[in-house]
Design an enzyme around this catalytic site. Structure first.
Site, PDB file in Angstrom:
ATOM      1  N   GLY A 136       0.797  -1.240   0.000  1.00 20.69           N
ATOM      2  CA  GLY A 136       0.000   0.000   0.000  1.00 20.69           C
ATOM      3  C   GLY A 136       0.826   1.285   0.000  1.00 20.69           C
ATOM      4  N   GLY A 137       2.153   1.151   0.049  1.00 19.78           N
ATOM      5  CA  GLY A 137       2.983   2.361   0.112  1.00 19.78           C
ATOM      6  C   GLY A 137       3.241   3.006  -1.234  1.00 19.78           C
ATOM      7  N   THR A 138       3.070   2.242  -2.324  1.00 19.24           N
ATOM      8  CA  THR A 138       3.447   2.762  -3.642  1.00 19.24           C
ATOM      9  C   THR A 138       2.373   2.446  -4.685  1.00 19.24           C
ATOM     10  N   LEU A 186      -0.258   1.420  -7.311  1.00 21.33           N
ATOM     11  CA  LEU A 186      -1.699   1.153  -7.259  1.00 21.33           C
ATOM     12  C   LEU A 186      -2.168   0.917  -5.828  1.00 21.33           C
ATOM     13  N   ILE A 210      -0.876   0.448 -16.356  1.00 21.36           N
ATOM     14  CA  ILE A 210      -1.130   1.688 -15.614  1.00 21.36           C
ATOM     15  C   ILE A 210       0.239   2.171 -15.153  1.00 21.36           C
ATOM     16  N   TYR A 242      -2.556 -11.006 -18.309  1.00 19.33           N
ATOM     17  CA  TYR A 242      -1.904 -12.211 -18.832  1.00 19.33           C
ATOM     18  C   TYR A 242      -1.950 -13.381 -17.843  1.00 19.33           C
TER      19      TYR A 242
HETATM   20  C1  LIG Z   1       4.729  -1.808 -18.544  1.00 22.38           C
HETATM   21  C2  LIG Z   1       3.592  -2.301 -17.718  1.00 22.38           C
HETATM   22  C3  LIG Z   1       2.675  -3.167 -18.486  1.00 22.38           C
HETATM   23  C4  LIG Z   1       1.948  -4.161 -17.956  1.00 22.38           C
HETATM   24  C5  LIG Z   1       2.055  -4.534 -16.527  1.00 22.38           C
HETATM   25  C6  LIG Z   1       1.491  -5.880 -16.287  1.00 22.38           C
HETATM   26  C7  LIG Z   1       1.703  -6.556 -15.158  1.00 22.38           C
HETATM   27  C8  LIG Z   1       2.473  -6.078 -14.063  1.00 22.38           C
HETATM   28  C9  LIG Z   1       2.710  -6.861 -13.009  1.00 22.38           C
HETATM   29  C10 LIG Z   1       3.541  -6.433 -11.879  1.00 22.38           C
HETATM   30  O1  LIG Z   1       3.708  -7.192 -10.973  1.00 22.38           O
HETATM   31  S1  LIG Z   1       4.205  -4.868 -11.853  1.00 22.38           S
HETATM   32  C11 LIG Z   1       4.882  -4.658 -10.215  1.00 22.38           C
HETATM   33  C12 LIG Z   1       6.330  -4.608 -10.297  1.00 22.38           C
HETATM   34  N1  LIG Z   1       6.842  -4.226  -8.975  1.00 22.38           N
HETATM   35  C13 LIG Z   1       7.846  -4.869  -8.412  1.00 22.38           C
HETATM   36  O2  LIG Z   1       8.432  -5.782  -8.960  1.00 22.38           O
HETATM   37  C14 LIG Z   1       8.231  -4.365  -7.051  1.00 22.38           C
HETATM   38  C15 LIG Z   1       9.004  -5.345  -6.221  1.00 22.38           C
HETATM   39  N2  LIG Z   1      10.122  -5.956  -6.955  1.00 22.38           N
HETATM   40  C16 LIG Z   1      11.315  -6.244  -6.392  1.00 22.38           C
HETATM   41  O3  LIG Z   1      11.543  -6.024  -5.212  1.00 22.38           O
HETATM   42  C17 LIG Z   1      12.385  -6.892  -7.269  1.00 22.38           C
HETATM   43  O4  LIG Z   1      12.218  -6.504  -8.603  1.00 22.38           O
HETATM   44  C18 LIG Z   1      12.351  -8.456  -7.197  1.00 22.38           C
HETATM   45  C19 LIG Z   1      11.032  -9.036  -7.700  1.00 22.38           C
HETATM   46  C20 LIG Z   1      13.519  -8.990  -8.049  1.00 22.38           C
HETATM   47  C21 LIG Z   1      12.536  -8.945  -5.757  1.00 22.38           C
HETATM   48  O5  LIG Z   1      13.562  -8.257  -5.113  1.00 22.38           O
HETATM   49  P1  LIG Z   1      14.622  -9.057  -4.186  1.00 22.38           P
HETATM   50  O6  LIG Z   1      15.486  -8.006  -3.547  1.00 22.38           O
HETATM   51  O7  LIG Z   1      13.954 -10.023  -3.330  1.00 22.38           O
HETATM   52  O8  LIG Z   1      15.420  -9.897  -5.236  1.00 22.38           O
HETATM   53  P2  LIG Z   1      16.927  -9.816  -5.760  1.00 22.38           P
HETATM   54  O9  LIG Z   1      17.235  -8.489  -6.346  1.00 22.38           O
HETATM   55  O10 LIG Z   1      17.797 -10.319  -4.659  1.00 22.38           O
HETATM   56  O11 LIG Z   1      16.871 -10.886  -6.938  1.00 22.38           O
HETATM   57  C22 LIG Z   1      16.406 -12.203  -6.695  1.00 22.38           C
HETATM   58  C23 LIG Z   1      16.775 -13.064  -7.911  1.00 22.38           C
HETATM   59  O12 LIG Z   1      16.092 -12.534  -9.069  1.00 22.38           O
HETATM   60  C24 LIG Z   1      17.049 -12.239 -10.079  1.00 22.38           C
HETATM   61  N3  LIG Z   1      16.644 -11.084 -10.841  1.00 22.38           N
HETATM   62  C25 LIG Z   1      16.258  -9.904 -10.357  1.00 22.38           C
HETATM   63  N4  LIG Z   1      15.978  -9.055 -11.350  1.00 22.38           N
HETATM   64  C26 LIG Z   1      16.228  -9.720 -12.509  1.00 22.38           C
HETATM   65  C27 LIG Z   1      16.169  -9.361 -13.878  1.00 22.38           C
HETATM   66  N5  LIG Z   1      15.747  -8.155 -14.262  1.00 22.38           N
HETATM   67  N6  LIG Z   1      16.500 -10.290 -14.797  1.00 22.38           N
HETATM   68  C28 LIG Z   1      16.899 -11.507 -14.423  1.00 22.38           C
HETATM   69  N7  LIG Z   1      16.971 -11.924 -13.113  1.00 22.38           N
HETATM   70  C29 LIG Z   1      16.660 -11.014 -12.187  1.00 22.38           C
HETATM   71  C30 LIG Z   1      18.326 -11.958  -9.311  1.00 22.38           C
HETATM   72  O13 LIG Z   1      19.448 -12.088 -10.154  1.00 22.38           O
HETATM   73  C31 LIG Z   1      18.253 -12.992  -8.195  1.00 22.38           C
HETATM   74  O14 LIG Z   1      18.594 -14.269  -8.702  1.00 22.38           O
HETATM   75  P3  LIG Z   1      20.075 -14.886  -8.424  1.00 22.38           P
HETATM   76  O15 LIG Z   1      20.289 -14.855  -6.937  1.00 22.38           O
HETATM   77  O16 LIG Z   1      21.041 -14.008  -9.167  1.00 22.38           O
HETATM   78  O17 LIG Z   1      20.000 -16.271  -8.989  1.00 22.38           O
HETATM   79  N1  LIG Z   2       1.048  -1.030 -12.972  1.00 22.21           N
HETATM   80  C1  LIG Z   2       0.593  -1.882 -13.874  1.00 22.21           C
HETATM   81  O1  LIG Z   2       0.584  -1.610 -15.087  1.00 22.21           O
HETATM   82  C2  LIG Z   2       0.060  -3.186 -13.432  1.00 22.21           C
HETATM   83  C3  LIG Z   2       0.164  -3.642 -12.143  1.00 22.21           C
HETATM   84  N2  LIG Z   2      -0.385  -4.851 -11.810  1.00 22.21           N
HETATM   85  C4  LIG Z   2      -0.380  -5.291 -10.424  1.00 22.21           C
HETATM   86  O2  LIG Z   2      -0.727  -4.216  -9.584  1.00 22.21           O
HETATM   87  C5  LIG Z   2      -0.146  -4.401  -8.306  1.00 22.21           C
HETATM   88  C6  LIG Z   2       0.603  -3.147  -7.891  1.00 22.21           C
HETATM   89  O3  LIG Z   2       1.671  -2.914  -8.797  1.00 22.21           O
HETATM   90  P1  LIG Z   2       2.279  -1.451  -9.004  1.00 22.21           P
HETATM   91  O4  LIG Z   2       1.630  -0.522  -8.073  1.00 22.21           O
HETATM   92  O5  LIG Z   2       2.264  -1.189 -10.438  1.00 22.21           O
HETATM   93  O6  LIG Z   2       3.807  -1.711  -8.601  1.00 22.21           O
HETATM   94  P2  LIG Z   2       4.626  -1.380  -7.270  1.00 22.21           P
HETATM   95  O7  LIG Z   2       5.993  -1.919  -7.494  1.00 22.21           O
HETATM   96  O8  LIG Z   2       4.470   0.052  -6.917  1.00 22.21           O
HETATM   97  O9  LIG Z   2       3.879  -2.228  -6.152  1.00 22.21           O
HETATM   98  C7  LIG Z   2       4.334  -3.441  -5.645  1.00 22.21           C
HETATM   99  C8  LIG Z   2       4.270  -3.370  -4.138  1.00 22.21           C
HETATM  100  O10 LIG Z   2       4.543  -4.666  -3.610  1.00 22.21           O
HETATM  101  C9  LIG Z   2       5.315  -4.497  -2.431  1.00 22.21           C
HETATM  102  N3  LIG Z   2       6.089  -5.711  -2.225  1.00 22.21           N
HETATM  103  C10 LIG Z   2       7.006  -6.273  -3.045  1.00 22.21           C
HETATM  104  N4  LIG Z   2       7.555  -7.346  -2.475  1.00 22.21           N
HETATM  105  C11 LIG Z   2       6.968  -7.485  -1.261  1.00 22.21           C
HETATM  106  C12 LIG Z   2       7.120  -8.406  -0.198  1.00 22.21           C
HETATM  107  N5  LIG Z   2       7.981  -9.428  -0.280  1.00 22.21           N
HETATM  108  N6  LIG Z   2       6.354  -8.252   0.902  1.00 22.21           N
HETATM  109  C13 LIG Z   2       5.471  -7.224   1.000  1.00 22.21           C
HETATM  110  N7  LIG Z   2       5.290  -6.325   0.030  1.00 22.21           N
HETATM  111  C14 LIG Z   2       6.035  -6.448  -1.088  1.00 22.21           C
HETATM  112  C15 LIG Z   2       6.220  -3.301  -2.713  1.00 22.21           C
HETATM  113  O11 LIG Z   2       6.613  -2.656  -1.515  1.00 22.21           O
HETATM  114  P3  LIG Z   2       8.050  -2.911  -0.803  1.00 22.21           P
HETATM  115  O12 LIG Z   2       9.090  -2.748  -1.856  1.00 22.21           O
HETATM  116  O13 LIG Z   2       8.064  -1.873   0.292  1.00 22.21           O
HETATM  117  O14 LIG Z   2       8.003  -4.301  -0.241  1.00 22.21           O
HETATM  118  C16 LIG Z   2       5.292  -2.408  -3.536  1.00 22.21           C
HETATM  119  O15 LIG Z   2       4.651  -1.490  -2.693  1.00 22.21           O
HETATM  120  C17 LIG Z   2       0.718  -5.637  -8.396  1.00 22.21           C
HETATM  121  O16 LIG Z   2      -0.018  -6.755  -7.945  1.00 22.21           O
HETATM  122  C18 LIG Z   2       0.949  -5.776  -9.877  1.00 22.21           C
HETATM  123  O17 LIG Z   2       1.206  -7.089 -10.249  1.00 22.21           O
HETATM  124  C19 LIG Z   2      -1.014  -5.648 -12.704  1.00 22.21           C
HETATM  125  C20 LIG Z   2      -1.115  -5.254 -13.997  1.00 22.21           C
HETATM  126  C21 LIG Z   2      -0.625  -3.983 -14.461  1.00 22.21           C
END
Ligand SMILES: CC/C=C\C/C=C\C=C\C(=O)SCCNC(=O)CCNC(=O)[C@H](O)C(C)(C)COP(=O)(O)OP(=O)(O)OC[C@H]1O[C@@H](n2cnc3c(N)ncnc32)[C@H](O)[C@@H]1OP(=O)(O)O
Ligand SMILES: NC(=O)C1=CN([C@@H]2O[C@H](COP(=O)(O)OP(=O)(O)OC[C@H]3O[C@@H](n4cnc5c(N)ncnc54)[C@H](OP(=O)(O)O)[C@@H]3O)[C@@H](O)[C@H]2O)C=CC1
Length: 324
Positions: free
Chosen positions: A56-58, A60, A232, A188
């Site tokens: 909820g901090g960032t 959506l 979004i 997807y």
């Molecule tokens: C353009 C938009 C259009 C459509 C959107 C549709 C859907 C959207 C869905 C979403 O979910 S959007 C939300 C996105 N938000 C986030 O991802 C926020 C939180 N993410 C993170 O914290 C990191 O990105 C995380 C998922 C990698 C987790 O962080 P953490 O610190 O736990 O992991 P590490 O950095 O230690 O990495 C773990 C592991 O993953 C490998 N890795 C990380 N990034 C990549 C990369 N880009 N490519 C390949 N591999 C990656 C990393 O190397 C580690 O693996 P190894 O230890 O090296 O084997």
């Molecule tokens: N934006 C888009 O276009 C789309 C987004 N979505 C979905 O919408 C939702 C929100 O995404 P969006 O706002 O775009 O991206 P953000 O990266 O802003 O949101 C992801 C949130 O998840 C939290 N999070 C990540 N890892 C953990 C963890 N291990 N424990 C607790 N919290 C965690 C992050 O906070 P912190 O780093 O503090 O842990 C962050 O606030 C997601 O479910 C995403 O899949 C789906 C389709 C499209």
């Protein structure tokens, strides 16, 4: 020579079309679909309600917290980065006048989830609204993915959602309290998608979890619904899925409403699904994407590129065909 390409990559026609007329001042579809971003539900719709929003901090999650708080809810937001959560909580509660608590919680760790719920119960009680929004994702050719990369995404998305849902569900059942559960997935989750395979697999799992519990836990007063958003703009999503900004134009071009969604639009839908106005809604999967999914799926949708003059020619050709 002009050819109309189908989404399958096949050519429908290969014929000599006249040069398409240059269109001046043609309206983009987004002109018809301007976003409305104020809170949609009546003021006070969530008075005396407690909402728990992961992530909820960032992005959506922040937008959903804002609208629920505007509508009278007390909110608890939880994720890993306490400083980010506290800043958001302070900003929202100072705007709305309603309490927003920030709790550190890594949803991948079931014990951390249990501690977080303990803290929430001590502060405010059990929630009426639960939004599983936290996620992790990045684009990556699947052959480059390590086991830890797979785990980093699926642990947050599927296991994280399951741990939060199980912990809260069991306590709510014990307390005989009803609640609305909402999961944020993606379009997807239904089709699958290359290059985000852990996310596609995990979001599909979340949808199966929520549809299953909609059937099983209705008897405890629990509703389960799902929103599948299309693109979004948020920093979290776009920095990991379109880091160079290259794909945004093609995304917008294929969205029939001609623009990206806005966080506040998604937040209004989430508020409706979590409200008493939706008390008969459970097990629903709502696609919220400006039409992107059907636009990508339809075999003939590329025919949008055919001009009126070209249509005249095509019609004449079709009508001029006799027999099979
Ligand atoms: C353009 C938009 C259009 C459509 C959107 C549709 C859907 C959207 C869905 C979403 O979910 S959007 C939300 C996105 N938000 C986030 O991802 C926020 C939180 N993410 C993170 O914290 C990191 O990105 C995380 C998922 C990698 C987790 O962080 P953490 O610190 O736990 O992991 P590490 O950095 O230690 O990495 C773990 C592991 O993953 C490998 N890795 C990380 N990034 C990549 C990369 N880009 N490519 C390949 N591999 C990656 C990393 O190397 C580690 O693996 P190894 O230890 O090296 O084997
Ligand atoms: N934006 C888009 O276009 C789309 C987004 N979505 C979905 O919408 C939702 C929100 O995404 P969006 O706002 O775009 O991206 P953000 O990266 O802003 O949101 C992801 C949130 O998840 C939290 N999070 C990540 N890892 C953990 C963890 N291990 N424990 C607790 N919290 C965690 C992050 O906070 P912190 O780093 O503090 O842990 C962050 O606030 C997601 O479910 C995403 O899949 C789906 C389709 C499209």
């Amino acid at each position: 020579m002009a050819a109309v390409m189908l989404s399958s990559g096949r050519k429908l026609l290969q014929t000599r079309f006249p040069r398409p007329p240059v269109r001046s001042g043609s309206a983009r579809p987004s002109g018809f679909f301007a976003p409305s971003e104020g809170a949609m539900l009546p003021a006070g719709s969530f008075r005396d309600r407690l909402a728990f929003i992961t992530g909820g901090g960032t992005g959506l999650g922040r937008a959903m917290t804002m609208v629920l708080s505007q509508l009278g809810a007390r909110c608890v937001i939880a994720s890993r980065k306490l400083d980010v959560l506290q800043e958001t909580a302070g900003e929202i509660s100072s705007q709305t006048g309603n309490q927003v608590h920030a709790l550190q919680c890594d949803v991948r760790d079931p014990q951390a989830v249990a501690r977080c719920v303990d803290q929430m119960v001590a502060l405010s009680g059990l929630p009426d609204v639960i939004i599983n929004n936290a996620a992790g994702n990045f684009i990556c050719p699947t052959e480059r993915l390590t086991p830890n990369g797979w785990r980093s995404v699926t642990d947050i998305v599927l296991n994280g959602t399951a741990f939060v849902t199980l912990e809260l569900g069991k306590r709510l059942i014990q307390a005989q309290k009803g609640a609305s559960f909402l999961a944020i997935t993606t379009i997807y989750a239904e089709s699958g998608s290359g290059f985000v395979v852990p996310s596609a697999a995990a979001k599909a799992g979340v949808e199966a979890l929520y549809k299953s519990l909609a059937a099983e836990w209705g008897r405890y007063g629990h509703r389960f619904n799902i929103i599948q958003p299309g693109p979004i703009r948020t920093k979290g999503a776009f920095s990991r899925l379109d880091p160079t900004g290259t794909f945004e134009k093609s995304m917008i071009d294929r969205i029939p409403t001609g623009r990206l969604g806005k966080p506040a639009e998604l937040a209004n839908l989430a508020a409706y699904l979590s409200s008493d106005f939706a008390s008969w809604m459970s097990g629903a999967v709502i696609r919220f994407d400006g039409g992107e999914y059907v636009s990508m799926a339809g075999e003939f949708n590329e025919l949008r590129k055919v001009t009126p003059d070209q249509w005249k020619m095509l019609e004449a050709m079709i009508k001029g065909t006799k027999g099979s």
